[in-house]
Motif scaffolding. Structure first.
Motif, PDB file in Angstrom:
ATOM      1  N   PHE A 196       0.954  -1.089  -0.111  1.00  0.00           N
ATOM      2  CA  PHE A 196      -0.032   0.073   0.046  1.00  0.00           C
ATOM      3  C   PHE A 196       0.754   1.114  -0.010  1.00  0.00           C
ATOM      4  O   PHE A 196       2.240   1.053   0.262  1.00  0.00           O
ATOM      5  CB  PHE A 196      -0.928   0.039   1.228  1.00  0.00           C
ATOM      6  N   LEU A 232      -4.742  -3.651  11.079  1.00  0.00           N
ATOM      7  CA  LEU A 232      -3.669  -4.392  10.746  1.00  0.00           C
ATOM      8  C   LEU A 232      -3.679  -5.931  10.759  1.00  0.00           C
ATOM      9  O   LEU A 232      -3.243  -6.729   9.862  1.00  0.00           O
ATOM     10  CB  LEU A 232      -2.462  -4.189  11.647  1.00  0.00           C
ATOM     11  N   MET A 268       5.083   5.928  -2.885  1.00  0.00           N
ATOM     12  CA  MET A 268       5.172   6.096  -1.384  1.00  0.00           C
ATOM     13  C   MET A 268       5.157   4.677  -0.924  1.00  0.00           C
ATOM     14  O   MET A 268       5.317   4.652   0.383  1.00  0.00           O
ATOM     15  CB  MET A 268       3.749   6.575  -0.763  1.00  0.00           C
ATOM     16  N   SER A 269       5.078   3.595  -1.635  1.00  0.00           N
ATOM     17  CA  SER A 269       5.302   2.344  -1.148  1.00  0.00           C
ATOM     18  C   SER A 269       6.746   2.079  -1.147  1.00  0.00           C
ATOM     19  O   SER A 269       7.010   0.863  -0.834  1.00  0.00           O
ATOM     20  CB  SER A 269       4.441   1.311  -1.669  1.00  0.00           C
ATOM     21  N   ARG A 278      11.538   3.051   3.382  1.00  0.00           N
ATOM     22  CA  ARG A 278      11.889   4.190   4.174  1.00  0.00           C
ATOM     23  C   ARG A 278      13.078   3.802   5.056  1.00  0.00           C
ATOM     24  O   ARG A 278      12.901   2.525   5.474  1.00  0.00           O
ATOM     25  CB  ARG A 278      10.759   4.535   5.247  1.00  0.00           C
ATOM     26  N   PRO A 286       6.931  -0.101   3.643  1.00  0.00           N
ATOM     27  CA  PRO A 286       5.788   0.284   4.789  1.00  0.00           C
ATOM     28  C   PRO A 286       4.975  -0.870   5.274  1.00  0.00           C
ATOM     29  O   PRO A 286       4.471  -0.980   6.492  1.00  0.00           O
ATOM     30  CB  PRO A 286       4.943   1.283   4.018  1.00  0.00           C
ATOM     31  N   ARG A 287       4.801  -1.891   4.254  1.00  0.00           N
ATOM     32  CA  ARG A 287       4.009  -3.107   4.619  1.00  0.00           C
ATOM     33  C   ARG A 287       4.768  -4.057   5.544  1.00  0.00           C
ATOM     34  O   ARG A 287       4.204  -5.036   5.803  1.00  0.00           O
ATOM     35  CB  ARG A 287       3.407  -3.923   3.374  1.00  0.00           C
ATOM     36  N   LEU A 306       5.876  -5.754   8.535  1.00  0.00           N
ATOM     37  CA  LEU A 306       5.557  -5.734  10.064  1.00  0.00           C
ATOM     38  C   LEU A 306       6.870  -5.636  10.875  1.00  0.00           C
ATOM     39  O   LEU A 306       7.848  -6.021  10.726  1.00  0.00           O
ATOM     40  CB  LEU A 306       4.671  -7.004  10.539  1.00  0.00           C
ATOM     41  N   ASP A 346       8.589  -8.587  11.756  1.00  0.00           N
ATOM     42  CA  ASP A 346       9.409  -9.139  10.586  1.00  0.00           C
ATOM     43  C   ASP A 346      10.767  -8.356  10.541  1.00  0.00           C
ATOM     44  O   ASP A 346      11.890  -8.785  10.220  1.00  0.00           O
ATOM     45  CB  ASP A 346       8.737  -9.216   9.361  1.00  0.00           C
ATOM     46  N   CYS A 365       3.184  -7.796  15.695  1.00  0.00           N
ATOM     47  CA  CYS A 365       2.599  -7.866  14.599  1.00  0.00           C
ATOM     48  C   CYS A 365       1.502  -7.146  14.170  1.00  0.00           C
ATOM     49  O   CYS A 365       0.926  -7.186  13.044  1.00  0.00           O
ATOM     50  CB  CYS A 365       1.929  -9.566  14.793  1.00  0.00           C
ATOM     51  N   LEU A 366       0.960  -5.967  14.902  1.00  0.00           N
ATOM     52  CA  LEU A 366       0.126  -5.178  14.559  1.00  0.00           C
ATOM     53  C   LEU A 366       0.371  -3.908  14.547  1.00  0.00           C
ATOM     54  O   LEU A 366      -0.293  -2.918  14.640  1.00  0.00           O
ATOM     55  CB  LEU A 366      -1.144  -5.205  15.755  1.00  0.00           C
ATOM     56  N   MET A 367       1.796  -3.862  14.343  1.00  0.00           N
ATOM     57  CA  MET A 367       2.440  -2.444  14.123  1.00  0.00           C
ATOM     58  C   MET A 367       3.297  -2.638  12.757  1.00  0.00           C
ATOM     59  O   MET A 367       3.885  -3.489  12.609  1.00  0.00           O
ATOM     60  CB  MET A 367       3.418  -2.261  15.335  1.00  0.00           C
ATOM     61  N   LEU A 368       3.407  -1.426  12.233  1.00  0.00           N
ATOM     62  CA  LEU A 368       4.422  -1.374  10.977  1.00  0.00           C
ATOM     63  C   LEU A 368       5.658  -1.160  11.366  1.00  0.00           C
ATOM     64  O   LEU A 368       5.813  -0.274  12.232  1.00  0.00           O
ATOM     65  CB  LEU A 368       3.901  -0.540   9.819  1.00  0.00           C
ATOM     66  N   VAL A 402       7.730   1.009  10.048  1.00  0.00           N
ATOM     67  CA  VAL A 402       7.642   2.358   9.856  1.00  0.00           C
ATOM     68  C   VAL A 402       7.138   3.143  10.855  1.00  0.00           C
ATOM     69  O   VAL A 402       7.745   4.257  11.363  1.00  0.00           O
ATOM     70  CB  VAL A 402       7.072   2.902   8.597  1.00  0.00           C
ATOM     71  N   GLN A 403       6.143   2.574  11.626  1.00  0.00           N
ATOM     72  CA  GLN A 403       5.705   3.283  12.646  1.00  0.00           C
ATOM     73  C   GLN A 403       6.539   3.368  13.995  1.00  0.00           C
ATOM     74  O   GLN A 403       6.140   3.956  14.836  1.00  0.00           O
ATOM     75  CB  GLN A 403       4.050   2.574  13.281  1.00  0.00           C
ATOM     76  N   ALA A 404       7.492   2.401  14.008  1.00  0.00           N
ATOM     77  CA  ALA A 404       8.374   2.440  15.262  1.00  0.00           C
ATOM     78  C   ALA A 404       9.618   3.257  14.969  1.00  0.00           C
ATOM     79  O   ALA A 404      10.359   3.452  15.935  1.00  0.00           O
ATOM     80  CB  ALA A 404       8.825   0.936  15.538  1.00  0.00           C
ATOM     81  N   ASP A 405       9.547   4.220  13.782  1.00  0.00           N
ATOM     82  CA  ASP A 405      10.853   5.065  13.660  1.00  0.00           C
ATOM     83  C   ASP A 405      10.827   6.066  14.717  1.00  0.00           C
ATOM     84  O   ASP A 405       9.678   6.481  15.069  1.00  0.00           O
ATOM     85  CB  ASP A 405      10.432   5.877  12.183  1.00  0.00           C
TER      86      ASP A 405
END
Ligand code: FES
Ligand code: FES
Lengths: 291, 162
Positions: A6, A38, B1-2, B5, B22-23, B25, B28, B63-66, B68-71
């Motif tokens: 995405f 998610l 944008m995919s 990053r 971005p996808r 997890l 991973d 597993c419910l966070m990307l 990129v969100q943890a940057d």
């Protein structure tokens, strides 16, 4: 599985998020706490072209008291709601319901606005907002509109939010003196969605019931305000008999679905039992018996 | 944008940097890109709790966070629990009470218990059970785990009051 690809945006302000929503014309999804979205992405049950992550928009996260109401930014974490002294003191029903939303590690990320906008029929927050006539503030290209809980929840996981709108704030009236509260639910395992849940807030004057606010989760596509049970308490008072009568009328008002978790009949039975428990516990608290 | 990053974050008190799409997890990213395979991935939809880590000091499902969100975030994984070659009191107590067999759920159990003891240093048994219901164990059974958490809670309280 893993999420499909995405496009990803994580603006730090609301305006660019709104602009992006407009630009993707319904093909983008807002990513709040992600505790449902998610999982759906990992299952590939949804494949949005883009995710607009609102987690970095700091000003959508707050809990404050204003004009007799509790106002919460839509991206306020459930964990913050749970531990907020303000919520515990002024709106304990919300604090109690929060402890039933998933588990602590999911409440760390999960947001109050995300849960409301997701509108799972068995979720706790929609029932609380339905019982207390909460307000939901949506922001879109033409500014803000305030929706009552009744108009907000429109159907199974369907809300009145337009594709170019974002939920920005949610509001609940503060609890007044001589009121008690309870959230009762039954689920197979701790932390699961409820099979049935009942939110109750009862205010007393002497032996009389001034107001009763009751709503159920898990008995239909949207939270169900239990008006008949409320009327019974407000008219007939708070004797054991009228509580039992109110619970029976609550059950009558439901037309629950049957699915692999429970039959309609069982859900109706649970509605009666849980309504009775919720009213009794709320009443005890209103009378100052700490439970 | 995919496109991928740059992600910079602190894991177990050490700054790390890598790139991810971005996808990807977070779980991973930890395992594959940072080589931290202590965090396990079970269900990938937030139910089993095996992937639980601390994000800015609070337990969360990786597993419910990307990624990129943890940057910019500070993470603690099971690798960061032991300090100076000494097991954390929770780990020590899990060993004593046979709180693990295959060990698959153990990282999630440990970090979930760690978070519980941060918010509630003196939990009763019911509170421990409620907190641990966030993680599924398919082999040990939960009794040893509950006993381990009780023991660790007691030792940690004693250590603080000393
Ligand atoms: S792998 Fe994250 S909860 Fe199961
Ligand atoms: S020790 Fe094997 S799953 Fe828990």
């Amino acid at each position: 599985m893993k999420p499909p690809a995405f496009e990803y945006h994580d603006p730090v302000e609301l305006e660019p998020a709104l602009e992006l929503l407009r630009r993707y014309q319904g093909e983008a999804k807002i990513l709040a706490g992600g505790q449902s979205l998610l999982a759906l992405l990992n299952f590939r049950l949804t494949r949005p072209v883009a995710l607009i992550d609102v987690n970095r928009i700091r000003r959508l996260s707050y809990i404050k008291e204003q004009d007799g109401r509790l106002c919460l930014g839509a991206v306020t974490r459930q964990r913050a709601v749970e531990f907020s002294p303000l919520v515990r003191e002024k709106l304990p029903l919300l604090a109690e319901a929060t402890r039933l939303v998933g588990h602590l590690p999911t409440r760390t990320r999960g947001t109050i606005g995300g849960s409301l906008a997701h509108a799972d029929p068995a979720a706790e927050y929609p029932a609380v907002f339905s019982a207390l006539d909460g307000e939901l503030v949506a922001r879109g290209p033409n500014g803000e509109r305030v929706l009552g809980a009744r108009e907000f929840f429109q159907g199974l996981m369907t809300t009145a939010l337009a594709p170019d709108e974002v939920l920005v704030e949610v509001r609940l009236p503060l609890m007044t003196a001589q009121c008690g509260w309870a959230f009762e639910e039954f689920s197979r395992r701790q932390g699961d969605f409820a099979i049935v849940g009942v939110a109750a807030q009862v205010c007393v004057v002497g032996e009389r019931c001034k107001t009763a606010r009751l709503a159920a989760a898990g008995v239909g596509p949207t939270p169900l305000r239990l008006e008949r049970a409320e009327q019974t308490l407000e008219q007939d008072g708070l004797s054991e008999r009228s509580i039992a009568e109110a619970a029976a009328r609550a059950a009558e008002q439901t037309e629950p679905p049957s699915d692999l978790h429970a039959t309609a009949q069982y859900r109706r039975h649970l509605t009666r039992v849980l309504t009775q428990r919720a009213i009794s516990r709320a009443l005890a608290r209103a009378r100052g018996e700490r439970r | 944008m995919s496109e991928s990053r740059r992600i910079r974050l602190k894991v177990n008190c050490e700054w790390r940097e890598s790139r991810a799409a971005p996808r990807k997890l977070l779980v991973d990213f930890l395992r594959e890109d940072l080589g931290l395979t202590g965090t396990h991935v079970g269900c990938e939809h937030g139910i089993c709790g095996a992937c639980t880590i601390l994000v800015n000091g609070e337990a969360a499902r990786s597993c419910l966070m990307l990624a990129v969100q943890a940057d910019g975030a500070e993470l603690t994984t099971v690798e960061g629990l032991a300090a100076h070659g000494k097991l954390h009191p929770l780990q020590e107590a899990f060993r004593e009470h046979h709180g693990l067999q295959c060990g698959f759920c153990t990282p999630g159990m440990l970090l979930t218990a760690y978070d519980l003891l941060c918010v509630n240093p003196a939990p009763d048994e019911e509170e421990i059970r409620a907190a641990l219901s966030a993680v599924l164990c398919r082999c040990t059974g939960y009794l040893g785990i509950i006993e381990a958490v009780k023991t660790a809670a007691r030792r940690l309280r004693e250590a603080i009051s000393k």
